[in-house]
Design an enzyme around this catalytic site. Structure first.
Site, PDB file in Angstrom:
ATOM      1  CG  HIS A 119      -2.074  -1.015   1.045  1.00  0.00           C
ATOM      2  ND1 HIS A 119      -2.895  -1.378   2.097  1.00  0.00           N
ATOM      3  CD2 HIS A 119      -2.493  -1.748  -0.026  1.00  0.00           C
ATOM      4  CE1 HIS A 119      -3.770  -2.281   1.676  1.00  0.00           C
ATOM      5  NE2 HIS A 119      -3.536  -2.525   0.399  1.00  0.00           N
ATOM      6  CG  ASP A 151      -1.806   0.087   5.404  1.00  0.00           C
ATOM      7  OD1 ASP A 151      -2.219  -0.418   6.461  1.00  0.00           O
ATOM      8  OD2 ASP A 151      -2.411  -0.023   4.317  1.00  0.00           O
TER       9      ASP A 151
END
Length: 366
Positions: free
Chosen positions: A203, A300
């Protein structure tokens, strides 16, 4: 025997878990914080989640939907928070007054170090006595809400790495969860599940490298189909190699990103990570991020990449690519993720070497 399960959360994953386990015959209570009432406003009226896609489908009549946490936890055989990584500390602080000796919690998922974060909070509040906390490395499904009370399940994960904290409870917790999630695979401890969270590999870097396009086109972006080109995938691979080096230092089984994604069912078997992303029928249709406030970057990076880099420091693994992504993400968001992100201190591991960490993961707080 587990019959009554309390789901914490009101997002895509929480709806999928609540609906799926209801259709599997479990008595589900779904709790959402009053601050996020809009997530469950319609569900409070209908008490029904409609599941479409793969797996069990149809109308799932939820036993109870509530914003009263004490009520939600009172008779639960199992507590399953399905919340973002950045919400886990707050979750632990909120449940602490109502946690009972012997309660069982399964973080769905634990993301990177979730079980350790929750355990640290409960221990500091004197509420960890005989409480058993376990986690999966990822959500059991790829899913998206399609309406206020409906969710489409794109994929049921074929592999869910699973462990308990402390690990002396591994088998007991595994036997419980295996009954309704047969895809769980028991690993050594919750650090191994944390190190197999795929989000920090897939990500943040592509969002950083596509920041201009994401901002300019305001939502007309497909993270996997457009954002992960061969060169961007090589950056992801470098991050994964750094992650694997941390795994080696702790003696964990090495599963590279493309093999794990294949085992989970997200991608076909291919030679390169780029080809895996490119040919995935699950990833290709996923639209977004629409802006740089997306969790791919803002969750993330601080909650996973910073944690991985911090753990790497303990065992002498250099992580230059991870560190570069963290620094650039910090600049993009004008926030110092090195200071605000999760570190070994957040996980309760500061001051320990690798062997001391392994012992702690097995035996817990003393």
């Amino acid at each position: 025997m587990v019959k009554k399960i309390t789901i914490i959360g009101g997002g895509n994953g929480a709806f999928a878990v609540a609906g799926d386990l209801t259709l599997a015959g479990y008595e589900i209570t779904l709790y959402e914080d009053e601050r996020f009432k809009e997530n469950i406003e319609e569900l409070l009226k209908t008490q029904t989640i409609t599941l479409t896609g793969v797996g069990k489908t149809g109308e799932a009549k939820i036993h109870k939907v509530t914003m009263d946490l004490q009520e939600a936890l009172l008779e639960a055989d199992l507590i399953m928070p399905v919340v973002p990584a950045y919400a886990l500390k707050n979750f632990a602080e909120k449940i602490a007054p109502y946690i009972k000796r012997g309660d069982k919690i399964v973080l769905t998922p634990g993301s990177t170090g979730g079980a350790l974060i929750v355990s640290k909070v409960l221990n500091e509040k004197g509420k960890l006595d005989e409480v058993k906390i376990a986690e999966m490395h990822t959500l059991p499904y790829a899913c998206r809400k399609t309406g206020p009370t409906s969710v489409n399940i794109l994929l049921e994960c074929g592999k869910l790495y699973f462990a308990a904290f402390p690990a002396k409870y591994n088998q007991e917790m595994y036997d419980i969860v295996k009954e309704f999630y047969p895809a769980v695979e028991l690993v050594n401890d919750v650090l191994e599940t944390a190190l197999n969270n795929g989000n920090p590999v897939s990500h943040p870097a592509p969002v950083v490298l596509n920041a201009g396009k994401i901002e300019y086109y305001k939502g007309e972006h497909y993270h996997y189909k457009e954002g992960i080109t061969p060169s961007v995938a090589r950056v992801n691979e470098k991050i994964d190699i750094e992650r694997q080096e941390i795994c080696k230092k702790f003696g964990y089984k090495i599963v590279d990103a493309k093999d794990r994604l294949f085992l989970m069912g997200y991608v076909p078997k291919r030679e390169t990570l780029y080809e895996c992303y490119r040919d995935s029928k699950v990833f290709s249709p996923l639209k977004g991020p629409k802006d740089l406030n997306d969790r791919y970057l803002t969750e993330d990076t601080p909650c996973s990449l910073v944690a991985l880099s911090s753990i790497a420091d303990i065992v002498g693994v250099e992580t230059p690519v991870m560190d570069s992504v963290i620094t650039l993400a910090s600049a993009l968001k004008d926030e110092n993720y090195w200071k605000t992100g999760n570190t070994v201190e957040s996980l309760g591991l500061s001051g320990m070497n690798a062997e001391e960490i392994k012992d702690f993961l097995q035996e817990g707080y003393k």
